[in-house]
Design a protein around this motif. Sequence first.
Motif, short mmCIF file in Angstrom:
data_model
loop_
_atom_site.label_atom_id
_atom_site.label_comp_id
_atom_site.label_asym_id
_atom_site.label_seq_id
_atom_site.Cartn_x
_atom_site.Cartn_y
_atom_site.Cartn_z
N THR A 1 0.83 -1.20 0.00
CA THR A 1 0.00 0.00 0.00
C THR A 1 0.87 1.25 0.00
O THR A 1 0.51 2.25 -0.62
CB THR A 1 -0.97 0.03 1.21
OG1 THR A 1 -0.24 0.07 2.42
CG2 THR A 1 -1.93 -1.15 1.18
N LEU B 1 -7.34 -0.98 2.66
CA LEU B 1 -6.60 -2.16 3.11
C LEU B 1 -5.85 -1.88 4.41
O LEU B 1 -5.85 -2.72 5.32
CB LEU B 1 -5.62 -2.62 2.02
CG LEU B 1 -6.27 -3.20 0.77
CD1 LEU B 1 -5.25 -3.43 -0.33
CD2 LEU B 1 -7.02 -4.48 1.11
N LYS C 1 -15.62 -5.80 0.48
CA LYS C 1 -15.25 -4.73 -0.47
C LYS C 1 -14.92 -5.30 -1.85
O LYS C 1 -15.28 -4.73 -2.87
CB LYS C 1 -14.06 -3.95 0.08
CG LYS C 1 -13.51 -2.90 -0.84
CD LYS C 1 -13.95 -1.56 -0.44
CE LYS C 1 -13.22 -0.48 -1.22
NZ LYS C 1 -13.92 0.78 -1.09
N TYR C 2 -14.21 -6.42 -1.85
CA TYR C 2 -13.75 -7.00 -3.11
C TYR C 2 -14.45 -8.34 -3.34
O TYR C 2 -13.81 -9.39 -3.47
CB TYR C 2 -12.22 -7.15 -3.09
CG TYR C 2 -11.54 -5.81 -2.91
CD1 TYR C 2 -11.58 -4.85 -3.91
CD2 TYR C 2 -10.91 -5.49 -1.72
CE1 TYR C 2 -10.98 -3.61 -3.74
CE2 TYR C 2 -10.31 -4.25 -1.54
CZ TYR C 2 -10.34 -3.32 -2.55
OH TYR C 2 -9.76 -2.09 -2.37
N ILE D 1 -12.46 -7.06 3.81
CA ILE D 1 -11.79 -7.18 2.50
C ILE D 1 -12.65 -8.03 1.57
O ILE D 1 -12.83 -7.69 0.39
CB ILE D 1 -10.36 -7.74 2.67
CG1 ILE D 1 -9.50 -6.76 3.48
CG2 ILE D 1 -9.73 -8.01 1.30
CD1 ILE D 1 -8.14 -7.28 3.88
N GLU E 1 -7.26 -0.80 -8.86
CA GLU E 1 -8.61 -1.15 -8.40
C GLU E 1 -8.67 -1.40 -6.90
O GLU E 1 -9.75 -1.42 -6.33
CB GLU E 1 -9.12 -2.37 -9.16
CG GLU E 1 -9.43 -2.05 -10.60
CD GLU E 1 -10.15 -3.17 -11.31
OE1 GLU E 1 -10.90 -3.91 -10.65
OE2 GLU E 1 -9.95 -3.31 -12.51
N THR E 2 -7.54 -1.62 -6.26
CA THR E 2 -7.55 -1.80 -4.81
C THR E 2 -7.26 -0.46 -4.15
O THR E 2 -6.48 0.35 -4.64
CB THR E 2 -6.51 -2.85 -4.36
OG1 THR E 2 -5.23 -2.49 -4.85
CG2 THR E 2 -6.90 -4.24 -4.83
N ASP E 3 -7.89 -0.25 -3.02
CA ASP E 3 -7.79 1.00 -2.28
C ASP E 3 -6.80 0.83 -1.13
O ASP E 3 -7.12 0.16 -0.14
CB ASP E 3 -9.18 1.37 -1.76
CG ASP E 3 -9.22 2.64 -0.95
OD1 ASP E 3 -8.15 3.21 -0.65
OD2 ASP E 3 -10.33 3.08 -0.61
#
Length: 185
Positions: free
Chosen positions: A15, A32, A47-48, A44, A26-28
């Motif tokens: 991160t 995370l 969200k995903y 997680i 696409e991942t925040d």
Amino acid sequence: MKLTDGEKLIILMLTELYEKLQIDGETDPDFLRSAIFHDHLWGIRWKYSGIPFEPAEDPPVVREVVDILDMWSFIEFAYAKLTDEQKKQLAEVAKPFGENPRFTGFDGNNESEYMSAAMFLVNQLDRFQEFKGRDFNCHHPSLDAHRRMLTVFEPLRASLAYGALSVEQLAKLLNERVRPSNREA
């Protein structure tokens, strides 16, 4: 979801790289980090949901908080639909909780796990947006009252569909906030 300490460290390092390199993926990375630091790894998967993670149950606290937030969503929605006369009636038959009933959260000292899950659901996962911007710390034990209310709400939930709770149903729910030992005989 379970992550080893090493996996948590790797994700946190990634991160930091995402941010340093200004990667717009696409991942925040903030999400995370928050999930790891607040021990909400279950979030997680929420969200995903498009990632085929191993099947896992949400922690019991999360399931209970979702039920409580759902119940309060119904309560606040129904109250907003009442006429002024109905609001007066509710205030009278559900004293002292019938006047402008709102979800105020959990006790930050003794129910912090519940408060944290509620905040994460609302602020990080964008669920139950009607509660966004609230403090979630009511500064007094509330879990027992929420649980008593849920025992009344659960049988009603299936019959509600998209309808609102009646004044009588709201009164019955809100009166459960009063401890049984403090009720008039």
